[in-house]
Design a protein around this motif. Structure first.
Motif, mmCIF file in Angstrom:
data_model
loop_
_atom_site.group_PDB
_atom_site.id
_atom_site.type_symbol
_atom_site.label_atom_id
_atom_site.label_comp_id
_atom_site.label_asym_id
_atom_site.label_seq_id
_atom_site.Cartn_x
_atom_site.Cartn_y
_atom_site.Cartn_z
ATOM 1 N N GLY A 19 0.794 -1.216 0.000
ATOM 2 C CA GLY A 19 0.000 0.000 0.000
ATOM 3 C C GLY A 19 0.832 1.274 0.000
ATOM 4 O O GLY A 19 0.330 2.332 0.315
ATOM 5 N N ARG A 20 2.106 1.166 -0.344
ATOM 6 C CA ARG A 20 2.963 2.349 -0.375
ATOM 7 C C ARG A 20 3.421 2.589 -1.798
ATOM 8 O O ARG A 20 3.450 1.705 -2.619
ATOM 9 N N SER A 24 6.380 7.426 -0.764
ATOM 10 C CA SER A 24 5.798 7.537 0.572
ATOM 11 C C SER A 24 6.415 6.488 1.498
ATOM 12 O O SER A 24 6.060 5.328 1.439
ATOM 13 N N PRO A 25 7.361 6.886 2.332
ATOM 14 C CA PRO A 25 7.990 5.921 3.238
ATOM 15 C C PRO A 25 6.983 5.442 4.285
ATOM 16 O O PRO A 25 6.007 6.134 4.586
ATOM 17 N N PRO A 26 7.209 4.274 4.846
ATOM 18 C CA PRO A 26 6.267 3.745 5.835
ATOM 19 C C PRO A 26 6.343 4.542 7.138
ATOM 20 O O PRO A 26 7.368 5.102 7.488
ATOM 21 N N SER A 27 5.243 4.586 7.848
ATOM 22 C CA SER A 27 5.252 5.225 9.156
ATOM 23 C C SER A 27 5.878 4.272 10.156
ATOM 24 O O SER A 27 5.974 3.065 9.924
ATOM 25 N N VAL A 28 6.302 4.790 11.273
ATOM 26 C CA VAL A 28 6.880 3.955 12.319
ATOM 27 C C VAL A 28 5.847 2.926 12.789
ATOM 28 O O VAL A 28 6.166 1.754 12.978
ATOM 29 N N GLU A 29 4.612 3.354 12.949
ATOM 30 C CA GLU A 29 3.563 2.452 13.405
ATOM 31 C C GLU A 29 3.341 1.317 12.404
ATOM 32 O O GLU A 29 3.183 0.158 12.787
ATOM 33 N N GLU A 34 4.057 -4.378 10.916
ATOM 34 C CA GLU A 34 4.548 -5.385 9.982
ATOM 35 C C GLU A 34 5.554 -6.303 10.670
ATOM 36 O O GLU A 34 5.515 -7.528 10.514
ATOM 37 N N TYR A 35 6.445 -5.734 11.452
ATOM 38 C CA TYR A 35 7.445 -6.510 12.183
ATOM 39 C C TYR A 35 6.766 -7.446 13.187
ATOM 40 O O TYR A 35 7.106 -8.619 13.296
#
Length: 77
Positions: A19-20, A24-29, A34-35
């Motif tokens: 979805g990126r 658009s880098p991923p948010s920390v959340e 994902e982790y």
């Protein structure tokens, strides 16, 4: 086939699946979520293995089950 082009397409495909877009880098959340999706199942598996080992070491059949495991036998047989 240009391998660097195929490599670039692979990365872009992964970004789209998550979805990126490349800009658009991923948010920390989102990165933590994902982790954690991979972390929690591994943790549950490790906990189950630890419980089995604890039973072999300290259970009613100890130390015979542990010895059987090291001998390549099924504990309890």
């Amino acid at each position: 086939m240009n391998l660097s082009h195929a490599h670039d397409q692979g990365h872009a495909g992964r970004r789209r699946r998550r979805g990126r877009t490349p800009s658009s880098p991923p948010s920390v959340e989102a990165a933590l979520a994902e982790y954690e999706q991979a972390l929690f199942p591994r943790g549950a598996e490790a906990a189950a293995e630890g419980t089995e080992l604890e039973e072999l070491m300290f259970g009613d059949d100890a130390p015979h089950g542990l010895i059987a495991m090291f001998a390549g036998q099924e504990p309890g047989h």
